[in-house]
Design a protein around this motif. Structure first.
Motif, PDB file in Angstrom:
ATOM      1  N   ILE A 111       0.834  -1.206   0.000  1.00 30.76           N
ATOM      2  CA  ILE A 111       0.000   0.000   0.000  1.00 30.76           C
ATOM      3  C   ILE A 111       0.868   1.255   0.000  1.00 30.76           C
ATOM      4  N   ASP A 112       1.916   1.261   0.793  1.00 32.56           N
ATOM      5  CA  ASP A 112       2.803   2.428   0.833  1.00 32.56           C
ATOM      6  C   ASP A 112       3.425   2.694  -0.539  1.00 32.56           C
ATOM      7  N   ARG A 113       3.892   1.638  -1.198  1.00 35.53           N
ATOM      8  CA  ARG A 113       4.509   1.804  -2.510  1.00 35.53           C
ATOM      9  C   ARG A 113       3.503   2.272  -3.548  1.00 35.53           C
ATOM     10  N   LEU A 114       2.329   1.670  -3.551  1.00 34.34           N
ATOM     11  CA  LEU A 114       1.324   2.020  -4.553  1.00 34.34           C
ATOM     12  C   LEU A 114       0.807   3.441  -4.355  1.00 34.34           C
ATOM     13  N   LYS A 115       0.608   3.841  -3.103  1.00 38.62           N
ATOM     14  CA  LYS A 115       0.102   5.185  -2.836  1.00 38.62           C
ATOM     15  C   LYS A 115       1.137   6.259  -3.170  1.00 38.62           C
ATOM     16  N   SER A 116       2.392   5.864  -3.236  1.00 41.01           N
ATOM     17  CA  SER A 116       3.431   6.839  -3.556  1.00 41.01           C
ATOM     18  C   SER A 116       3.487   7.146  -5.049  1.00 41.01           C
ATOM     19  N   ARG A 117       2.777   6.376  -5.839  1.00 45.77           N
ATOM     20  CA  ARG A 117       2.793   6.580  -7.282  1.00 45.77           C
ATOM     21  C   ARG A 117       1.689   7.550  -7.690  1.00 45.77           C
ATOM     22  N   PRO A 118       2.017   8.627  -8.382  1.00 48.17           N
ATOM     23  CA  PRO A 118       0.997   9.601  -8.782  1.00 48.17           C
ATOM     24  C   PRO A 118       0.040   9.098  -9.858  1.00 48.17           C
ATOM     25  N   ASP A 119       0.397   8.007 -10.527  1.00 50.82           N
ATOM     26  CA  ASP A 119      -0.468   7.498 -11.588  1.00 50.82           C
ATOM     27  C   ASP A 119      -1.466   6.460 -11.097  1.00 50.82           C
ATOM     28  N   VAL A 120      -1.437   6.108  -9.817  1.00 53.91           N
ATOM     29  CA  VAL A 120      -2.386   5.131  -9.284  1.00 53.91           C
ATOM     30  C   VAL A 120      -3.685   5.828  -8.907  1.00 53.91           C
ATOM     31  N   HIS A 121      -4.795   5.303  -9.419  1.00 54.66           N
ATOM     32  CA  HIS A 121      -6.114   5.908  -9.174  1.00 54.66           C
ATOM     33  C   HIS A 121      -6.790   5.283  -7.959  1.00 54.66           C
ATOM     34  N   ARG A 122      -7.126   4.000  -8.036  1.00 61.21           N
ATOM     35  CA  ARG A 122      -7.810   3.320  -6.933  1.00 61.21           C
ATOM     36  C   ARG A 122      -7.089   2.030  -6.583  1.00 61.21           C
ATOM     37  N   LEU A 123      -7.219   1.641  -5.304  1.00 56.86           N
ATOM     38  CA  LEU A 123      -6.612   0.413  -4.798  1.00 56.86           C
ATOM     39  C   LEU A 123      -7.708  -0.570  -4.429  1.00 56.86           C
ATOM     40  N   PHE A 124      -7.691  -1.742  -5.063  1.00 61.88           N
ATOM     41  CA  PHE A 124      -8.705  -2.757  -4.830  1.00 61.88           C
ATOM     42  C   PHE A 124      -8.091  -3.978  -4.155  1.00 61.88           C
ATOM     43  N   ILE A 125      -8.741  -4.453  -3.095  1.00 60.29           N
ATOM     44  CA  ILE A 125      -8.353  -5.677  -2.402  1.00 60.29           C
ATOM     45  C   ILE A 125      -9.226  -6.790  -2.966  1.00 60.29           C
ATOM     46  N   ILE A 126      -8.608  -7.807  -3.603  1.00 58.15           N
ATOM     47  CA  ILE A 126      -9.416  -8.805  -4.301  1.00 58.15           C
ATOM     48  C   ILE A 126      -9.269 -10.216  -3.722  1.00 58.15           C
ATOM     49  N   GLY A 127      -8.677 -10.363  -2.543  1.00 64.59           N
ATOM     50  CA  GLY A 127      -8.610 -11.673  -1.905  1.00 64.59           C
ATOM     51  C   GLY A 127      -7.178 -12.085  -1.603  1.00 64.59           C
ATOM     52  N   GLY A 128      -7.047 -13.171  -0.829  1.00 65.56           N
ATOM     53  CA  GLY A 128      -8.095 -14.039  -0.356  1.00 65.56           C
ATOM     54  C   GLY A 128      -8.564 -13.711   1.037  1.00 65.56           C
ATOM     55  N   SER A 129      -8.995 -14.761   1.740  1.00 62.47           N
ATOM     56  CA  SER A 129      -9.669 -14.564   3.016  1.00 62.47           C
ATOM     57  C   SER A 129      -8.785 -13.876   4.053  1.00 62.47           C
ATOM     58  N   THR A 130      -7.496 -14.201   4.083  1.00 64.90           N
ATOM     59  CA  THR A 130      -6.597 -13.565   5.052  1.00 64.90           C
ATOM     60  C   THR A 130      -6.511 -12.066   4.805  1.00 64.90           C
ATOM     61  N   LEU A 131      -6.432 -11.678   3.553  1.00 70.27           N
ATOM     62  CA  LEU A 131      -6.349 -10.264   3.209  1.00 70.27           C
ATOM     63  C   LEU A 131      -7.665  -9.554   3.510  1.00 70.27           C
ATOM     64  N   TYR A 132      -8.780 -10.227   3.276  1.00 77.27           N
ATOM     65  CA  TYR A 132     -10.072  -9.641   3.639  1.00 77.27           C
ATOM     66  C   TYR A 132     -10.158  -9.426   5.144  1.00 77.27           C
ATOM     67  N   ARG A 133      -9.706 -10.406   5.915  1.00 75.95           N
ATOM     68  CA  ARG A 133      -9.758 -10.272   7.368  1.00 75.95           C
ATOM     69  C   ARG A 133      -8.924  -9.080   7.838  1.00 75.95           C
ATOM     70  N   GLU A 134      -7.757  -8.934   7.259  1.00 76.00           N
ATOM     71  CA  GLU A 134      -6.873  -7.844   7.680  1.00 76.00           C
ATOM     72  C   GLU A 134      -7.469  -6.486   7.354  1.00 76.00           C
ATOM     73  N   THR A 135      -8.030  -6.336   6.161  1.00 74.85           N
ATOM     74  CA  THR A 135      -8.545  -5.032   5.748  1.00 74.85           C
ATOM     75  C   THR A 135      -9.934  -4.752   6.321  1.00 74.85           C
ATOM     76  N   LEU A 136     -10.584  -5.770   6.888  1.00 75.47           N
ATOM     77  CA  LEU A 136     -11.851  -5.561   7.592  1.00 75.47           C
ATOM     78  C   LEU A 136     -11.636  -5.397   9.093  1.00 75.47           C
TER      79      LEU A 136
END
Length: 221
Positions: free
Chosen positions: A106-131
């Motif tokens: 997330i830190d790397r992606l947010k540092s890029r001026p050309d990135v518009h939106r960040l989507f979390i698309i799985g799996g369950s461990t990543l969903y748990r962390e971001t929820l």
């Protein structure tokens, strides 16, 4: 707010997968996923963030997902991926990048001026962390602000062996949600936020291939 958006299809009992795959086939949902994670203003691009197992569940001919930055999380620094497009100027947008953890990605992606939106698309461990359900405390910058949920109403697909945390009923889930609470957005808000001028997002419960489903959007309070 973090600016992270979860995209997920889940049954009414929050089943999201079986044996590493989705046990349903809903072409309209696949088209919605593709369009909403791809659409960005001119000169911008979206990023899709996923765990290694989710990456491997994508058929090889479709990965990396085209016209999106693919950020794959793995603690194995030797896991074979394509060239790190985050370090290569003007690299094709379909290349995938490997990151050791969500915070680094997330830190790397947010540092890029050309990135518009960040989507979390799985799996369950990543969903748990971001929820906010992870047993390892996350910083607020890693909590999702928005959930694009394709709710599978019928059938329930009881064979699902992977689930989404019950973000609407913290007590029933029993693992806590970092104090996060959610409200459902209107259909008009969903249409406006996605801005999918080339895709009609139907309102209410739909049916395809004998599966009843509904496109929903939830916002963190």
């Amino acid at each position: 707010m973090s600016g992270l958006t979860i995209v997920v299809a889940a049954t009414r009992s929050n089943g999201i997968g079986h044996n590493g795959k989705m046990p349903w086939h809903i072409p309209k949902d696949l088209a919605f996923f593709s369009r909403v994670t791809t659409r960005a203003p001119p000169g911008k691009i979206n990023a899709v963030v996923m765990g290694r197992a989710t990456w491997e569940s994508i058929p090889p001919k479709f990965r990396p997902l085209r016209n999106r930055m693919n950020a794959v999380l793995s603690r194995n620094s030797e896991y074979p991926l394509y060239a790190d497009e985050l370090a290569i100027p003007n690299a094709p947008p379909a290349h995938a990048s490997l990151f050791p953890d969500l915070q680094t990605a997330i830190d790397r992606l947010k540092s890029r001026p050309d990135v518009h939106r960040l989507f979390i698309i799985g799996g369950s461990t990543l969903y748990r962390e971001t929820l906010g359900f992870s047993t390892t405390p996350s910083t607020p910058s890693l909590y999702a602000d928005r959930i694009l949920l394709t709710r599978i109403h019928e059938p329930d697909f009881p064979e699902c062996d992977v689930t989404l945390p019950d973000f609407l009923n913290v007590e029933r889930d029993g693992s806590g949600s970092g104090g996060l609470s959610w409200k459902r957005a209107s259909h008009a808000e969903l249409v406006a936020w996605t801005n999918l001028v080339d895709f009609d997002i139907p309102e209410g419960v739909q049916e395809e291939n004998g599966i009843r489903f509904e496109f929903q959007m939830w916002l963190r309070l």
